[in-house]
Write an enzyme that holds these catalytic residues in place. Structure first.
Site, short mmCIF file in Angstrom:
data_model
loop_
_atom_site.label_atom_id
_atom_site.label_comp_id
_atom_site.label_asym_id
_atom_site.label_seq_id
_atom_site.Cartn_x
_atom_site.Cartn_y
_atom_site.Cartn_z
N TYR A 153 0.86 -1.18 0.00
CA TYR A 153 0.00 0.00 0.00
C TYR A 153 0.90 1.24 0.00
O TYR A 153 1.79 1.35 0.84
CB TYR A 153 -0.93 0.04 1.22
CG TYR A 153 -1.76 1.30 1.24
CD1 TYR A 153 -2.86 1.43 0.40
CD2 TYR A 153 -1.40 2.38 2.03
CE1 TYR A 153 -3.59 2.61 0.36
CE2 TYR A 153 -2.13 3.57 2.01
CZ TYR A 153 -3.22 3.68 1.17
OH TYR A 153 -3.93 4.85 1.12
N ASP A 254 9.36 2.86 1.17
CA ASP A 254 8.24 3.63 1.70
C ASP A 254 8.14 3.33 3.19
O ASP A 254 7.61 2.30 3.60
CB ASP A 254 6.96 3.24 0.95
CG ASP A 254 5.72 3.96 1.47
OD1 ASP A 254 5.81 4.60 2.54
OD2 ASP A 254 4.67 3.88 0.81
C1 LIG Z 1 -0.55 5.81 4.79
C2 LIG Z 1 0.48 5.39 3.82
C3 LIG Z 1 0.70 6.10 2.63
C4 LIG Z 1 -0.15 7.29 2.23
O1 LIG Z 1 -0.05 8.34 3.12
P1 LIG Z 1 -1.22 9.48 3.15
O2 LIG Z 1 -0.69 10.49 4.11
O3 LIG Z 1 -2.46 8.79 3.61
O4 LIG Z 1 -1.33 10.02 1.77
C5 LIG Z 1 1.71 5.67 1.80
N1 LIG Z 1 2.46 4.61 2.10
C6 LIG Z 1 2.29 3.91 3.23
C7 LIG Z 1 3.18 2.75 3.53
C8 LIG Z 1 1.28 4.25 4.13
O5 LIG Z 1 1.08 3.53 5.23
#
Ligand SMILES: *Cc1c(COP(=O)(O)O)cnc(C)c1O
Length: 442
Positions: A153, A254
């Site tokens: 995600y 990420d």
């Molecule tokens: C929550 C999340 C996002 C997106 O962040 P937002 O602030 O909701 O746009 C991206 N990558 C990971 C791993 C996340 O948990």
């Protein structure tokens, strides 16, 4: 729209919300029940009707120090008296510079350049654009696709959505509008499982087949969050780093969910001892106070982009490096160190191992797993999202399960007694499967 007399009663507030607001991933025809929070402090959410809930979610990973923390509040008060915002084009300021210095101190030493944006999804968009511009600058425009793994995600905007799991990310709905990237199997050996080389063969095959078109590989290191709350083996990341080096591909981590101590290391990549070329931060970056994100990269990526055409990196949000957000973020990072986050997170991990263990014997439960300050109880069938939060609220606990996952990632300041209350509530609610299961979803 009905005319409204302010202030609204709680009933009127909830009725207006039902009629006129969207909530995350919700239907307006069959709106989910929502609960009105009047205030929050420490680990407690106080509802308008007077009930008080122990927060097991840290507002989606972010509120690591608890709500309304005096030091974070005062950092914001100090900054708001100087300036709330100023554009970042042509101007700079102390909060942005001091925060970058701190971020570069605590993240892998190969990262030397910081790009601020306003949400995690945008930090991922920025990472993807950096990777594409990097290969364009190196005269290899064919390298413009991404490789990722299933179960990931990375956010809800288009670029980020295109690297989310194709099934849970509902790609088919947007397939005509999404860039087609390359998906390898989910890393399927658990964090504490026994590594075997077969576990890397699928991704290795895809990489060898497609590397001439791959700009970057993007993954959530160690913990796949919203795509399934799955903890995978560190060796996977080590092999991935080696393969990216061999095949000349950038590696993006990420760390938006995992960053700032959640997994027991300050950043999850430390479990594997490998460094990315690009790292995304968000969520807990400001201690959950404000929306801020950062994309960090190496001197090589930054210099290559700047040395190519058009010689600049093509991105610049209006609220880039917002001073309030930077100030509270700096205070939050200092607070992490002052409050010995690591002892706290390791204590939560040890407590959760004991407290959630009994859930393993429940017939509804297929797995219990814990890493750092994250506890996951996986079920055989999906929970009823419309009923289950109510059952937890009756027990004084705020949890928001999704699909087959009941999980918690509490603020690090949570007490042992509060953890026990949450664990007891999970056990009690899941002991009565007919109450929580939506059978047709099985
Ligand atoms: C929550 C999340 C996002 C997106 O962040 P937002 O602030 O909701 O746009 C991206 N990558 C990971 C791993 C996340 O948990």
């Amino acid at each position: 729209m009905a005319s409204t007399t302010l202030p609204l009663s709680t009933e009127a507030l909830l009725a207006f919300d039902r009629e006129h607001l969207w909530h995350p991933y919700s239907s307006t025809l069959n709106p989910p029940q929502v609960f009105a929070v009047a205030s929050a402090s420490g680990t407690r959410l106080k509802l308008e009707d007077g009930r008080e809930l122990i927060d097991g979610m840290a507002s989606w990973w972010s509120v690591i120090h608890g709500y309304s923390h005096p030091e974070l509040n005062s950092a914001l008060h100090r900054q708001i008296d100087k300036m709330s915002h100023v554009m970042f084009g042509g101007l700079t300021h102390r909060p942005a510079v001091e925060l970058s210095a701190r971020l570069l101190e605590i993240t892998p030493s190969t990262l030397t350049r910081v790009f601020f944006s306003d949400s995690g999804s945008v930090a991922v968009e920025v990472a993807i654009k950096l990777a594409i511009q990097y290969w364009a600058a190196r005269q290899q425009p064919r390298k413009h696709r991404l490789l990722t793994v299933r179960g990931g995600y990375h956010g809800d905007t288009f670029g980020a959505m295109a690297v989310c799991d194709p099934v849970t990310g509902m790609h088919s709905l947007f397939s005509h509008a999404l860039t087609q990237h390359i998906f390898a199997d989910r890393p399927d050996i658990a964090f504490d499982g026994t590594w075997h080389e077969d576990a890397f063969s699928n991704v290795e095959q895809s990489m060898r087949q497609h590397h001439m078109e791959i700009a970057a590989v993007i993954v959530e290191p160690i913990v796949q969050g919203a795509g399934g709350m799955w903890f995978y083996h560190r060796e996977y990341l080590r092999k991935l780093r080696a393969l990216c080096d061999e095949l000349d591909t950038l590696l993006i981590f990420d760390e938006i969910a995992t960053g700032f101590g959640r997994t027991g290391k300050l950043f999850a990549c430390e479990h594997a001892g490998v460094n990315p070329d690009i790292m995304c931060l968000g969520k807990a970056l400001t201690g959950g106070y404000m929306s801020l994100a950062a994309t960090l990269t190496t001197a090589d990526v930054a210099a290559t982009i700047s040395g190519g055409e058009p010689g600049v990196f093509m991105h610049g949000p209006t609220f880039m490096a917002n001073p309030l957000a930077c100030a509270v973020s700096l205070a939050s990072i200092d607070l992490l160190h002052e409050t010995h986050w690591s002892t706290k997170v390791l204590n939560i991990e040890a407590k959760l191992r004991t407290l959630l263990e009994p859930c393993r014997s429940l017939s509804a439960v297929s797995d219990v797993r814990i890493l750092g300050a994250i506890g996951v109880v996986e079920l055989h069938q999906a929970v009823d999202m419309y009923r289950i939060p109510q059952l937890f609220i009756e027990r004084g606990v705020w949890l928001r399960p999704f699909g087959r996952l009941v999980y918690l990632m509490p603020p690090y300041i949570i007490s042992d007694a509060e953890l026990a209350t949450i664990a007891d509530a999970i056990y009690a609610v899941l002991s009565d499967p007919p109450l929580v299961m939506r059978i047709e979803e099985a």
